[in-house]
Scaffold this active site. Structure first.
Site, PDB file in Angstrom:
ATOM      1  N   GLU A  45      58.868  41.203  18.393  1.00 27.33           N
ATOM      2  CA  GLU A  45      57.983  40.624  19.307  1.00 27.33           C
ATOM      3  C   GLU A  45      57.578  41.661  20.344  1.00 27.33           C
ATOM      4  O   GLU A  45      58.684  42.341  20.921  1.00 27.33           O
ATOM      5  CB  GLU A  45      58.921  39.390  19.986  1.00 27.33           C
ATOM      6  CG  GLU A  45      58.893  38.227  19.219  1.00 27.33           C
ATOM      7  CD  GLU A  45      59.334  37.111  19.813  1.00 27.33           C
ATOM      8  OE1 GLU A  45      59.215  36.967  21.218  1.00 27.33           O
ATOM      9  OE2 GLU A  45      60.083  36.147  19.270  1.00 27.33           O
ATOM     10  N   ASP A  56      59.594  33.648  31.549  1.00 28.55           N
ATOM     11  CA  ASP A  56      60.509  34.917  31.320  1.00 28.55           C
ATOM     12  C   ASP A  56      61.506  34.853  32.673  1.00 28.55           C
ATOM     13  O   ASP A  56      60.817  34.688  33.732  1.00 28.55           O
ATOM     14  CB  ASP A  56      59.749  36.081  31.241  1.00 28.55           C
ATOM     15  CG  ASP A  56      58.931  36.010  29.890  1.00 28.55           C
ATOM     16  OD1 ASP A  56      59.651  35.883  28.936  1.00 28.55           O
ATOM     17  OD2 ASP A  56      57.696  36.520  29.955  1.00 28.55           O
TER      18      ASP A  56
END
Length: 264
Positions: A45, A56
């Site tokens: 990724e 995140d």
């Protein structure tokens, strides 16, 4: 079956590492990709730096901020991928981006540029399934999989979300943002069983996976295991060494050691 789904059958491991594109530099990112590919990962990724990464945790947020300070853009991420392909590396690459940069770039152009630079999948954490058709259609035109995310709270929607899944299904281990965790959702096992029962493509689990014990345990329950924050933290700890040519190789070896440890 798509190229991305095939990756779970043809690669040495089912590990899917996440790195922030352009951190600490564009050139080092390319070296990371080659290093990870040489360890036989299923896919990589490649995170697009974004100023408001709501899914995140603090580690990836900080890495994204540092990349943005150096001017790393979506176009640079395509350039990184193209460089990797030009150097003969065919490891499956998954672009991880929030929706706004893609929308600003133009969905049709994003799909075309991504295909040209060698991406095989997209993950867009802030794009609800119900609003994903426009991007999915453009990606399917060029043979790229839009990987859906499902969470333990998605129980009533799992079958609907997985019905159009390509590549793999990203199973979120816990509620909240990414980051190192010691525990996952209490219903994770039954949740993964539910997703597998409704999915025609592999399933991978991520968010908080950070140790070899966790990886080994989750490998028994899913087709892929995603590690992000723990790897980015290791890179962050070695940032100065990675910018020093005399110490870079030792730092890269340390990162390789961490990946091997995850798989041990």
């Amino acid at each position: 079956m798509s190229t991305l789904a095939n990756a779970f059958q043809t690669n040495i491991t089912n590990l899917i590492p996440y790195i922030v594109a352009g951190y600490p530099t564009r050139e080092v990112t390319i070296e990371f990709i080659h290093l990870l590919a040489s360890e036989g990962v299923a896919a990589i990724e490649l995170g697009v730096p974004f100023s408001d990464p709501v899914a995140d945790g603090p580690i990836i947020q900080l890495a994204a901020e540092k990349a943005l300070e150096k001017g790393v853009s979506l176009a640079d991420v395509f350039s990184i991928a193209q460089s990797v392909r030009d150097q003969g590396n065919d490891v499956p690459l998954v672009l991880f981006s929030y929706y706004n940069p893609l929308l600003s770039y133009g969905l049709k152009q994003v799909a075309e540029e991504a295909a040209k630079s060698g991406f095989t999948g997209f993950i867009v954490p802030d794009l609800p399934y119900e609003e994903s058709d426009a991007l999915r259609i453009e990606l399917e035109k060029v043979g790229i999989s839009l990987v859906p995310l499902v969470a333990p709270t998605s129980e009533e929607r799992v079958a609907k979300i997985t019905s159009t899944a390509k590549g793999f299904v990203y199973c979120v281990s816990s509620l909240g943002t990414t980051g190192v965790r010691s525990e996952f959702a209490s219903n994770l096992d039954s949740f993964l069983q539910q997703v597998r029962a409704t999915s025609t493509v592999p399933i991978a689990v991520g968010f908080g996976v950070s140790t070899s014990t966790q990886v080994q345990d989750l490998q028994k329950k899913a087709d892929g295991v995603i590690v992000g924050s723990a790897l980015v933290k290791r890179i962050m700890d070695l940032e100065q060494e990675l910018s020093n040519e005399d110490k870079k190789q030792e730092a890269l070896n340390s990162i390789r050691g961490f990946v091997k440890e995850l798989l041990s």
